[in-house]
Design an enzyme around this catalytic site. Structure first.
Site, mmCIF file in Angstrom:
data_model
loop_
_atom_site.group_PDB
_atom_site.id
_atom_site.type_symbol
_atom_site.label_atom_id
_atom_site.label_comp_id
_atom_site.label_asym_id
_atom_site.label_seq_id
_atom_site.Cartn_x
_atom_site.Cartn_y
_atom_site.Cartn_z
ATOM 1 N N CYS A 153 0.822 -1.208 0.000
ATOM 2 C CA CYS A 153 0.000 0.000 0.000
ATOM 3 C C CYS A 153 0.857 1.259 0.000
ATOM 4 O O CYS A 153 0.452 2.307 -0.487
ATOM 5 C CB CYS A 153 -0.993 -0.004 1.154
ATOM 6 S SG CYS A 153 -0.296 -0.248 2.775
ATOM 7 N N VAL A 157 0.045 4.352 -2.344
ATOM 8 C CA VAL A 157 -0.354 5.670 -1.840
ATOM 9 C C VAL A 157 0.488 6.767 -2.489
ATOM 10 O O VAL A 157 -0.020 7.818 -2.858
ATOM 11 C CB VAL A 157 -0.258 5.737 -0.294
ATOM 12 C CG1 VAL A 157 -0.482 7.162 0.195
ATOM 13 C CG2 VAL A 157 -1.275 4.796 0.340
#
Lengths: 512, 476
Positions: A153, A157
């Site tokens: 992630c 991001v």
């Protein structure tokens, strides 16, 4: 002092010795400032109530004990199913340590996977250099035939662009220009591990198939989806298809890499779908998925190239296996051989022999959406009522399918599907609407402890029982294994409940 | 230079050949051979891992949630971010505790904010507030909350400190601790330990008052024991037997009350230096509490440590320490007599984290075994300095070892036992090497204290002398 080298006391018994019990009591009393015992007892009872259930189901933000995990795990799992392929996860390194541990704890096998080890500077400037160095190092050290990239992630991001990064790395000479580096963006904050499986699979299909001229053959691509029983199940599916004489390719074959021998050699790579076969697979007449919710984008892509696509919900049990076999037969033009008909007959025979011990029993179960559909159908074939069926990573559409399935059988009456719920919800369900047995993964043991519902371990991960992943759960043979697993627990419980001398042991029968 | 050292250096040079030049230059600083008399092990440490090499390291979140905070049993630790981090670390570390899980204790549960795309886009602070409300409602006996940040939190600019303060106020000063342990911070678990230590300093010590407890001159706190398989318990019992009063366990089977009361103790005794030296130093500076490192692996080090700890107290305690050592002598002797003949001369290669790459060496030596290679997942230079007191001349040292290097070193040195983690276990077992997990005690334990030593000895024997290893090669 109770320890004794002649008969070593483990943690199981050591801490029940009086000196430890006293120590625990004193620690609690003198230093923990504990809640009064009555208060604790009161709350324990309260958590079992309808009132608590209602509050629990009102939760909107908090998740407690979910039955799902994040995308990259599915991507890593899928990548391991290709010939000499090293999964490479772009992002923070701790994630990879977690995936490797998680898969190894389940399969009791090594899990090879590398990370691009991004840290603060990469968070600011992007992880391009990590990709360049990471691919070069992994290629030099582990000599894979293919490196399959996915993301954590963190990389998602900050918006790292895998396509551009990999091109760039190839230009810098990290790996040869023509070297296979399929990739997939696998943000952990979208979907679950089964979404990651799908994204990674689509990435690999696109890598091998995009822009290829298709000349259709009779080949059928078989995709299994994320499966803790992949070792047993893939081998079983291959056996069945070989017996039928189907020309097939198992795409994402993790059966060998998660079942390597102990013979003095560590095989970082073993088995897996051959890369040359993947080139050919574009020509397949069809791609068939064992688990629809694991493969929506991949099937859509295969269909866009002109392949037929078919998807099942983890066919387990009698009718689901029938349907699957008939579909494959129709697709391939190959008859279902007598041998499989015999296997079917033996399964029906086994069900007939045992069904009286299962009939009318109430079960709760949780796991991945396709597996819940498959298992529920089988349970109803056994005359079992799947009262609570929960999939943390199931959605509205899954719920509708579950409801349709319940409606198809009298044993589905009063049964309920719970999409998006977690095991703390399940705890409330088990207290307020108790069932006879629970089917789930290892984490279900906490529910077994709290609610007294006996747990039958089917799912992923299974950390605290060994080797079950080697045995199939799908096909007629797999259904037989599942049946036996369920029956063993049912009989064990029957004996446990009838073994008090002169009180209940009249029913402690030796023939059942 | 002894032949051993030359030989080992040759092995290192060969292993390094696999790397591209840039990586070789980096990795060669982390590999060396210990030479007697040197002040450290001659390796660089606590440096960023080279991408793509298959490191064994984890992240800051693992260091905070997984190690320091996670075992505090009466608080709820929210894995704040996507679902995976909390899932993979759920109950995996075997931090034993006593309590009613889900009611007054929460260690083996997975509380997560399960971030979705909208939380990334719009921020997760509102969700976090709501989570805290829901926790208060459904788990009313929790004694506090920590927010364990996963990678996205720091990247999307959430203000978990503001949320924590606001909610703490709303709930009558409830302990709510925001922890900035995003996985991309630092180079390993290590920074997570440090960050977690600092949050105890800033959000517990400075802010919280517990119930008044009476103090005694014999109050100590166990610092840096995570009670894996019950380690802190088999340690605590010895301290109590020598007349000390253990006010707190950090953090295995620990409670918030114990943390709050720790600044009242007379001595902090520190097992895992790496993960909790920070808070020990802080308590020394701020409250004048001395701290002492100890080692409860194996009878030699246990006795040495008991005496070292007793030396901080009066004659009574010193005499008691001798009594405790004497009390367990028969057990120790019987354990060594039973297992040493089966293990004498066997060699071990270690690769672990925290204190174990050095601390367990004494226990092996008590059984007649020799550690011929060791290294730290996330050690710093001060760990490698301390290691010099344990290792012998010619021991091969590998910092942040890569999967490739570890395999090659084992192939070259052919130890009788490899002792490392779950990611390494099956690799070496496939190669035919007996293996013990030295993070989780391979689901056994405790290994600390005298009671633990018997289990340790039995386990090493069971691994090394297991009949299965004789069958790895087919006779045909």
């Amino acid at each position: 002092m109770s320890q004794n080298p002649k008969h070593v006391l483990d943690h199981f018994n050591l801490f029940r010795e009086p000196e430890y019990v006293e120590m625990f009591e004193n620690k609690k009393k003198n230093f923990e400032n504990p809640h009064p015992q009555e208060k604790v007892a009161e709350i324990i009872e309260w958590t079992k109530t309808e009132e608590y259930r209602e509050l629990n189901f009102k939760r909107e933000a908090l998740t407690v004990n979910p039955a799902k995990t994040c995308q990259p795990l599915g991507a890593v799992f899928l990548a391991l199913g290709f010939e000499e392929t090293l999964p490479f996860v772009h992002g923070s390194q701790g994630c990879v340590a977690y995936y490797r541990s998680h898969l190894s704890r389940h399969f009791k096998e090594p899990t090879s996977c590398v990370s691009s080890s991004m840290t603060e500077d990469a968070a600011v400037f992007g992880g391009l250099n990590n990709m360049i160095d990471g691919l070069a190092n992994a290629y030099a050290m582990y000599k894979p035939k293919m490196i399959a990239v996915s993301t954590t992630c963190m990389a998602e991001v900050i918006g790292d662009d895998l396509n551009a990064f990999i091109k760039n790395a190839k230009e810098k000479g990290s790996v040869p220009q023509e070297y296979d580096v399929p990739f997939a963006h696998t943000p952990a904050f979208v979907g679950s591990h089964i979404t990651g499986y799908d994204n990674a699979l689509k990435g690999i299909l696109e890598h091998f198939w995009a822009g290829k001229e298709r000349s259709e053959t009779d080949l059928i691509n078989i995709v299994m989806g994320f499966d803790g029983y992949s070792v047993g199940n893939i081998r079983e599916v291959k056996r069945i298809l070989s017996e039928m004489g189907v020309n097939f390719l198992l795409v994402g074959d993790t059966s060998d890499v998660f079942d390597t021998p102990t013979d003095g050699t560590f095989r970082m790579y073993m088995g897996g779908t051959r890369l040359s076969d993947m080139q050919e697979a574009v020509n397949a007449k069809a791609t068939v998925s064992f688990q629809e919710y694991n493969t929506p984008k991949s099937l859509e892509y295969a269909a866009s190239l002109g392949q037929k696509t078919l998807a099942f919900h983890y066919p387990i049990g009698i009718r689901a296996t029938d349907r699957w076999l008939m579909a494959i037969s129709e697709l391939s033009g190959k008859a279902i051989p007598e041998s499989l008909k015999l296997e079917r007959g033996r399964l029906v025979d086994a069900v007939a022999d045992s069904t009286s011990h299962l009939h009318g029993k109430k079960f709760a179960l949780y796991g991945d959406p396709d597996q819940m559909l498959g298992l529920s159908e089988f349970l109803m074939e056994l005359g079992v009522e799947p009262v609570h069926v929960l999939a943390t990573n199931g959605g509205k559409e899954w719920e509708e399918r579950m409801n349709a399935l319940f409606a198809s059988s009298p044993y589905g009456t009063g049964c309920h599907a719970w999409p998006g719920r977690d095991l703390w919800h399940m705890r409330s369900l088990l207290f307020t609407e108790p069932v006879d047995f629970l089917i789930g993964n290892t984490y279900g043991k906490y529910l077994e402890r709290d609610t007294g519902t006996p747990l039958i371990r089917i799912g992923f991960p299974i950390f605290d029982r060994h080797h079950h992943h080697r045995y199939p759960t799908v096909g007629y043979q797999g259904a037989m294994n599942v049946l036996v697993k369920i029956l063993d627990k049912v009989f064990d419980e029957m004996d446990k409940n009838t073994n008090v001398p002169s009180k209940t042991d009249y029913s402690y029968d030796i023939i059942r | 230079m002894s032949q051993n050292i030359e030989e080992a250096k040759k092995i290192i040079a060969e292993v390094l050949e696999v790397y591209p030049e840039k990586t070789r230059k980096k990795r060669e600083k982390h590999l060396n051979v210990f030479e007697e008399g040197k002040p450290d092990c001659g390796v660089k440490s606590n440096i960023k891992t080279v991408p793509g090499v298959m490191t064994i390291r984890g992240c800051a979140y693992a260091g905070s949630k997984g190690v320091v905070w996670g075992p505090i049993k009466d608080m709820i630790h929210i894995s704040h971010g996507p679902v995976g981090c909390g899932q993979y670390s759920w109950a995996a570390r075997r931090n034993y505790y006593i309590g009613t899980t889900g009611v007054d204790s929460f260690v083996t549960m997975q509380f997560t904010s399960d971030f979705q795309e909208k939380d990334i886009v719009f921020g997760g602070d509102k969700k976090l507030e709501k989570i805290m409300d829901e926790i208060q409602e459904l788990f009313p006996l929790n004694k506090g909350i920590t927010v364990q940040s996963e990678c996205p939190i720091g990247l999307i600019g959430d203000d978990i400190e503001a949320v924590s303060k606001k909610k703490s106020k709303e709930y009558d000063g409830k302990t709510i601790v925001p922890v900035r342990c995003e996985g991309f911070r630092g180079v390993s678990q290590s920074l997570g330990h440090h960050i977690a230590n600092d949050t105890i300093r800033d959000w517990v010590f400075d802010k919280k008052k517990g119930a008044e407890i009476e103090t005694t001159p014999y109050d100590v706190a166990i610092i840096g024991d995570y009670n894996i398989g019950g380690d802190a318990w088999s340690s605590r019992i010895l301290l109590e037997e020598m007349g000390l009063r253990v006010v707190a366990q950090w953090s295995g089977d620990g409670s918030i009350e114990e943390l709050i009361n720790t600044p009242k103790v007379k001595l902090n005794i520190l097992h895992c230096y790496r993960s909790m030296n920070y808070i020990s130093r802080h308590m020394e500076e701020k409250y004048g509490i001395p701290w002492v490192e100890y080692n409860f692996f194996g009878p030699t080090k246990i006795a040495e440590s008991l005496r070292k700890i007793a030396a901080f107290f009066d004659d009574k305690i010193r005499e008691n320490a001798e009594k405790v050592i004497a009390k367990y002598e028969a057990l120790t002797k019987a354990t060594v007599e039973k297992y040493r003949p089966r293990l004498e001369g066997k060699t071990v290669m270690l690769f672990v984290g925290g204190l174990r790459p050095r601390h367990v060496i004494g226990a092996y030596e008590d059984l007649g075994m020799n550690v011929i290679g060791t290294g730290y997942e996330f050690g710093h230079n001060d760990d490698y300095q301390r290691t010099t007191h344990y290792v012998k001349d010619g021991t091969i040292i590998y910092d942040d070892v890569t999967g490739y290097e570890f395999e090659k070193f084992v192939e070259a040195l052919k130890p009788d036992l490899v002792a490392s983690g779950i990611k390494e276990k099956y690799v070496f077992q496939k190669m035919g090497y007996p293996f013990r997990q030295m993070h989780s005690w391979d689901y056994s334990g405790p290994y600390h204290g005298y009671d633990g030593f018997s289990i340790f000895a039995r386990d090493m024997d069971m691994a090394i002398n297991n009949p299965v290893w004789q069958m790895a090669k087919a006779p045909f």
